[in-house]
Design an enzyme around this catalytic site. Structure first.
Site, mmCIF file in Angstrom:
data_model
loop_
_atom_site.group_PDB
_atom_site.id
_atom_site.type_symbol
_atom_site.label_atom_id
_atom_site.label_comp_id
_atom_site.label_asym_id
_atom_site.label_seq_id
_atom_site.Cartn_x
_atom_site.Cartn_y
_atom_site.Cartn_z
ATOM 1 N N GLU A 1 -7.705 5.582 -8.641
ATOM 2 C CA GLU A 1 -8.653 5.942 -7.573
ATOM 3 C C GLU A 1 -9.838 6.726 -8.115
ATOM 4 O O GLU A 1 -9.686 7.656 -8.908
ATOM 5 C CB GLU A 1 -7.947 6.785 -6.522
ATOM 6 C CG GLU A 1 -8.848 7.148 -5.353
ATOM 7 C CD GLU A 1 -8.059 7.779 -4.220
ATOM 8 O OE1 GLU A 1 -7.790 7.074 -3.244
ATOM 9 O OE2 GLU A 1 -7.707 8.970 -4.321
ATOM 10 N N ASP B 1 1.926 2.715 3.365
ATOM 11 C CA ASP B 1 1.065 3.864 3.103
ATOM 12 C C ASP B 1 1.938 4.963 2.491
ATOM 13 O O ASP B 1 3.089 4.718 2.141
ATOM 14 C CB ASP B 1 0.335 4.320 4.383
ATOM 15 C CG ASP B 1 -1.047 4.883 4.070
ATOM 16 O OD1 ASP B 1 -1.247 5.367 2.940
ATOM 17 O OD2 ASP B 1 -1.924 4.849 4.943
ATOM 18 N N GLU C 1 -10.566 2.317 8.853
ATOM 19 C CA GLU C 1 -9.261 2.877 9.217
ATOM 20 C C GLU C 1 -9.317 3.626 10.540
ATOM 21 O O GLU C 1 -8.359 3.591 11.304
ATOM 22 C CB GLU C 1 -8.777 3.824 8.100
ATOM 23 C CG GLU C 1 -7.451 4.511 8.435
ATOM 24 C CD GLU C 1 -6.876 5.320 7.283
ATOM 25 O OE1 GLU C 1 -7.591 5.486 6.268
ATOM 26 O OE2 GLU C 1 -5.737 5.787 7.397
ATOM 27 N N HIS D 1 0.842 5.483 -1.897
ATOM 28 C CA HIS D 1 0.269 6.506 -2.792
ATOM 29 C C HIS D 1 1.513 7.277 -3.235
ATOM 30 O O HIS D 1 1.887 8.260 -2.594
ATOM 31 C CB HIS D 1 -0.682 7.443 -2.050
ATOM 32 C CG HIS D 1 -1.861 6.795 -1.377
ATOM 33 N ND1 HIS D 1 -3.135 6.853 -1.896
ATOM 34 C CD2 HIS D 1 -1.970 6.108 -0.217
ATOM 35 C CE1 HIS D 1 -3.981 6.228 -1.078
ATOM 36 N NE2 HIS D 1 -3.291 5.762 -0.048
ATOM 37 N N HIS E 1 0.814 -1.219 0.000
ATOM 38 C CA HIS E 1 0.000 0.000 0.000
ATOM 39 C C HIS E 1 0.844 1.263 0.000
ATOM 40 O O HIS E 1 1.496 1.598 0.988
ATOM 41 C CB HIS E 1 -0.966 0.021 1.189
ATOM 42 C CG HIS E 1 -1.924 1.176 1.116
ATOM 43 N ND1 HIS E 1 -2.750 1.382 0.025
ATOM 44 C CD2 HIS E 1 -2.185 2.206 1.950
ATOM 45 C CE1 HIS E 1 -3.471 2.460 0.211
ATOM 46 N NE2 HIS E 1 -3.142 2.989 1.368
ATOM 47 N N HIS F 1 -10.023 1.372 0.888
ATOM 48 C CA HIS F 1 -9.664 1.653 2.286
ATOM 49 C C HIS F 1 -10.899 1.371 3.134
ATOM 50 O O HIS F 1 -11.990 1.838 2.791
ATOM 51 C CB HIS F 1 -9.349 3.135 2.494
ATOM 52 C CG HIS F 1 -8.131 3.649 1.790
ATOM 53 N ND1 HIS F 1 -8.167 4.156 0.514
ATOM 54 C CD2 HIS F 1 -6.847 3.761 2.204
ATOM 55 C CE1 HIS F 1 -6.945 4.576 0.183
ATOM 56 N NE2 HIS F 1 -6.127 4.341 1.177
HETATM 57 ZN ZN LIG Z 1 -4.109 4.764 1.626
#
Ligand SMILES: [Zn+2]
Length: 309
Positions: free
Chosen positions: A90, A267, A159, A10, A8, A156
């Site tokens: 996304e 992340d 969280e 970005h 994971h 996601h």
């Molecule tokens: Zn994320």
């Protein structure tokens, strides 16, 4: 082959390292800042951040990556990178019409990426951002399409405590309540409330039937873990990001007991000090030392992230 998977990232948020908190902070204001800042990045800034992120992944010996791209600009660089894994386009939005249009654009982009000469070791999938930031029709239609076309999906989920409170009761917990107008202005809070917890809500919409890669999964009951196991979904664990965004400890031992496949992920650099998934594993070993043996955690690093087509 020796696999090292960071499931994971970005990569484009490598441009926002200054937003990474030094100490644990609250999730909502952080999310609002990221949402605001990402919309102001230029194409050049994003592309340079992605290149920097790919270089950092390689420095740490990463072989497989699961990247989510909001701008969709990380597809080309990742296809050319020599890395394996999945890059997810996304889509999010609570306004039905524009969200469905964006989904159609993503579907076209994913279909055309499948004909890319470098397609294969790096695959292209869809990310429906989160249950609180996507219109229910977007979640339903996006997942149905991924299932029909065998396209990898990533979502996601669970969280933060804020997410559960909002979906279940339509209010933000405690002091976060004062932030509602600010967060709503960024387009993250739905106006209608499903009155369900995040995982059952995704199940009811058919999202889990597309076997998404679920990211975070911190706030889950045993029944919800059983549901994730029964629908053959995998979960990505990002303990340092969870720590810095005040999300708490993911119940790793309960997932492992239920035989849910677990990956580790750093992340983005907006909530992680680096993209070193070994450092993530070491943090996980400390965090779960009473619950899960170190060898079992370290082994999570060495599974390839791939979607069979
Ligand atoms: Zn994320």
């Amino acid at each position: 082959m020796h696999y090292v998977t960071n499931a994971h990232t970005h990569l484009e948020l490598t441009a926002l390292t200054h937003l990474c908190p030094a100490q644990p902070t609250s999730f909502l204001p952080w999310l609002a800042r990221v949402g605001w800042k990402i919309s102001r990045l230029s194409r050049e800034e994003i592309l340079s951040a992605i290149a920097q992120g790919i270089a950092e992944l390689k420095t740490y010996g990463t072989t497989h990556v699961g990247d989510i791209t909001h701008s969709w600009l990380s597809v080309e660089p990742l296809l050319a990178s020599g890395l394996n894994g999945i890059v997810y386009l996304e889509v999010l939005g609570l306004e039905r019409e524009s969200a469905m249009e964006r989904l159609q654009e993503a579907q076209k982009a994913i279909e055309s990426a499948r004909h890319h000469p470098n397609y294969g070791r790096m695959q292209v999938g869809l990310s429906l951002h989160a249950p609180y930031s996507c219109h229910p029709d977007l979640l339903r239609a996006g997942a149905r399409w991924c299932r029909a076309e065998n396209v990898p999906l990533c979502v996601h989920v669970a969280e933060s405590e804020v997410e559960t409170e909002w979906l279940l009761r339509g209010r933000l917990p405690g002091q976060a309540r004062v932030l509602s107008p600010l967060v709503r202005a960024t387009g993250y809070l739905p106006t209608s409330v499903p009155r369900q917890r995040p995982v059952p809500y995704l199940a009811a919409l058919g999202v889990l039937d597309a076997h998404p890669l679920l990211v975070h999964g911190v706030y889950v009951s045993d029944e919800e873990i059983a549901l994730i196991a029964a629908t053959h979904c995998a979960v990505v664990h990002c303990p340092r990001s969870n720590h810095l965004l005040g999300s708490g400890r993911m119940p790793l031992e309960r997932y492992l007991r239920a035989n849910v496949p677990i990956y580790l992920g750093t992340d983005s650099r907006a909530s992680s000090p680096d993209l070193n998934v070994y450092a993530e594993a070491q943090f996980a070993c400390q965090l779960h030392h009473r619950y899960v043996p170190e060898e079992q955690i370290m082994a999570l690093l060495h599974q390839p992230l791939e979607h069979s087509l």
